[in-house]
Design a protein around this motif. Sequence first.
Motif, short mmCIF file in Angstrom:
data_model
loop_
_atom_site.label_atom_id
_atom_site.label_comp_id
_atom_site.label_asym_id
_atom_site.label_seq_id
_atom_site.Cartn_x
_atom_site.Cartn_y
_atom_site.Cartn_z
N VAL A 37 48.85 35.19 31.22
CA VAL A 37 47.69 34.33 30.96
C VAL A 37 46.45 35.13 31.32
CG1 VAL A 37 46.54 32.15 31.51
CG2 VAL A 37 49.04 32.30 31.61
N ARG A 38 45.46 35.14 30.44
CA ARG A 38 44.19 35.79 30.74
C ARG A 38 43.08 34.78 30.53
NH1 ARG A 38 46.95 39.66 28.19
NH2 ARG A 38 45.99 39.33 26.16
N GLY A 39 42.29 34.57 31.55
CA GLY A 39 41.23 33.57 31.47
C GLY A 39 39.87 34.18 31.74
N GLU A 40 38.88 33.71 30.98
CA GLU A 40 37.49 34.11 31.19
C GLU A 40 36.65 32.85 31.32
OE1 GLU A 40 35.94 37.00 31.47
OE2 GLU A 40 37.61 38.38 31.07
N LEU A 74 52.89 34.16 39.38
CA LEU A 74 53.41 32.79 39.34
C LEU A 74 54.94 32.78 39.44
CD1 LEU A 74 51.26 31.32 36.41
CD2 LEU A 74 50.61 31.73 38.79
N GLU A 75 55.45 31.66 39.88
CA GLU A 75 56.89 31.45 39.91
C GLU A 75 57.43 31.61 38.50
OE1 GLU A 75 59.19 28.39 42.59
OE2 GLU A 75 58.45 27.41 40.77
N GLY A 76 58.50 32.40 38.36
CA GLY A 76 59.06 32.63 37.04
C GLY A 76 58.58 33.93 36.41
N GLY A 77 57.64 34.63 37.06
CA GLY A 77 57.26 35.95 36.57
C GLY A 77 56.02 36.03 35.73
N VAL A 78 55.37 34.90 35.43
CA VAL A 78 54.13 34.93 34.64
C VAL A 78 53.02 35.57 35.48
CG1 VAL A 78 52.39 33.55 33.45
CG2 VAL A 78 54.81 32.91 33.31
N ILE A 79 52.23 36.45 34.86
CA ILE A 79 51.08 37.07 35.51
C ILE A 79 49.82 36.48 34.90
CG2 ILE A 79 49.86 39.20 36.06
CD1 ILE A 79 52.66 39.03 37.26
N ALA A 80 48.92 35.99 35.75
CA ALA A 80 47.65 35.42 35.28
C ALA A 80 46.50 36.26 35.82
CB ALA A 80 47.51 33.97 35.74
N GLN A 81 45.56 36.59 34.93
CA GLN A 81 44.33 37.29 35.31
C GLN A 81 43.15 36.39 34.95
OE1 GLN A 81 44.46 41.55 33.83
NE2 GLN A 81 46.21 40.70 32.75
N LEU A 82 42.36 36.01 35.93
CA LEU A 82 41.27 35.06 35.69
C LEU A 82 39.97 35.63 36.25
CD1 LEU A 82 43.08 31.72 36.63
CD2 LEU A 82 42.81 32.72 34.37
N ASN A 83 38.99 35.77 35.38
CA ASN A 83 37.66 36.20 35.79
C ASN A 83 36.74 34.99 35.84
OD1 ASN A 83 38.48 38.89 35.84
ND2 ASN A 83 37.92 39.20 33.70
N SER A 84 35.99 34.86 36.93
CA SER A 84 35.03 33.76 37.09
C SER A 84 33.69 34.39 37.45
CB SER A 84 35.47 32.83 38.23
OG SER A 84 36.84 32.52 38.16
N SER A 85 32.64 34.04 36.71
CA SER A 85 31.36 34.68 36.99
C SER A 85 30.19 33.81 36.56
CB SER A 85 31.27 36.03 36.26
OG SER A 85 30.02 36.64 36.50
N TRP A 86 29.15 33.79 37.41
CA TRP A 86 27.87 33.21 37.06
C TRP A 86 26.87 34.31 36.69
CZ3 TRP A 86 28.74 30.14 42.08
CH2 TRP A 86 29.45 28.95 41.80
N CYS A 87 27.41 35.50 36.45
CA CYS A 87 26.57 36.66 36.13
C CYS A 87 27.10 37.36 34.88
CB CYS A 87 26.53 37.64 37.29
SG CYS A 87 26.04 36.91 38.86
N VAL A 88 27.50 36.58 33.90
CA VAL A 88 28.05 37.14 32.67
C VAL A 88 27.41 36.44 31.48
CG1 VAL A 88 30.01 35.52 32.67
CG2 VAL A 88 30.20 37.69 31.44
N ARG A 89 27.10 37.21 30.45
CA ARG A 89 26.55 36.61 29.23
C ARG A 89 27.70 36.36 28.27
NH1 ARG A 89 22.81 40.08 31.39
NH2 ARG A 89 20.83 39.04 31.87
N VAL A 90 27.69 35.21 27.64
CA VAL A 90 28.86 34.71 26.91
C VAL A 90 28.99 35.39 25.55
CG1 VAL A 90 29.99 32.67 26.00
CG2 VAL A 90 28.61 32.50 28.08
N HIS A 91 30.12 36.07 25.37
CA HIS A 91 30.50 36.57 24.04
C HIS A 91 31.92 36.10 23.76
CE1 HIS A 91 31.62 39.55 20.87
NE2 HIS A 91 30.40 39.25 20.49
N ARG A 92 32.05 34.80 23.68
CA ARG A 92 33.31 34.15 23.34
C ARG A 92 32.94 32.81 22.74
NH1 ARG A 92 32.85 32.37 29.00
NH2 ARG A 92 32.53 34.49 29.73
#
Length: 383
Positions: A166-169, A252-270
């Motif tokens: 899982v990759r979250g922005e 996570l349990e079961g082997g899932v890898i999650a990468q989550l970026n959280s920022s109030w200093c990013v300009r949105v390109h999504r």
Amino acid sequence: MTRRSIGIIVNGVTGRMGYWQHLVRSLLAIREAGGVPLADGTTIWPHLVLVGRSEPKLRQIAERHGLDDWTTDLTAALARDDVQVYFDAQVTQQREKAIRQAIDAGKHIYTEKPLAEDTEAALDLARAARAAGVRTGVVQDKLFLPGLRKLKRLLDGGFFGRVLSVRGEFGYWVFEGDWQPAQRPSWNYRAEDGGGIVVDMFPHWHYVLEELFGAVRSVSCVTATHVPRRVDESGRPYPATADDAAYGVFELEGGVIAQLNSSWCVRVHRDELVEFQVDGTEGSAVAGLRRCRVQHRAVTPKPVWNPDLPATEDFRAQWTDVPDNEEFDNGFKVQWEAFLRHVVAGEPFPWDFLAGARGVQLAELGLVSAREGRRVEVPELSL
């Protein structure tokens, strides 16, 4: 049809979240819809008692919405026999004391997150509430977003096969407050006032990951204060002492890898302010606040890396939208309705104080990881 009135203290109603999401878009919207219907034909009718520290602001809000029950005296409000529920949308530092008062008064309690400033305090609140026999709930609104509900539908239907990652922005640029006013209150950027993006967002990431993909077993986190000086609501400069960005990896349990970026200093390109990409052996999806797009294994193109030629493929066009297939109501309102049914009719509500404590724990351990520069295991919590 029988209408059952339930008294609800709404504390912190003069704040942004308390006013817009909980008063206007949830509780007043429920009243405008005629209440919350139960299976036996009874309708729950919220009677609102507005509570806050500013008498002028409370009066203004009450008059704007035709309400007449408000007070700056929380103790007096909690002493009322016609009040059954206490809701807290205050700043985190004020929350624990008020919730303890509500527990002592025998009220059922629903609260914004984080539940408390540290894990032990959150667990203590959960134990006290259980001993008092009151029902509890913590806001976990992102589970009710249309995009994530579509994602849950895909997971339940086996669309992904085995989920791999899982990759979250999440985030956007919050103005510093000098040449343009900030979109968030200044306390968010002062650690001494309970601010920081880890404290704010990691409780969200905990319930999203746990509910959809599996329990969080470890966290590795890097934090930053990218903008060290900001300007408050009165035009006064102040040092930003809290983290305004966090970059986390969660196992996570079961082997899932999650990468989550959280920022109030990013300009949105999504496409949306938060997006999650989920990749599995059979398919992938990108879910935001409202949209969810998919690409199945059978129709996945075969890109070839060649940096010497310009890209000619429209990669976004190769994905398909997941249809709504139902009407999606405001997520805060949906969870309010579920909590009120839980209080009145005993319907299941899994997002209790223990669930809230697990979110606090993840934020606390994320800060430990950032401070000590290491991966931190996340032990199971119990009462």
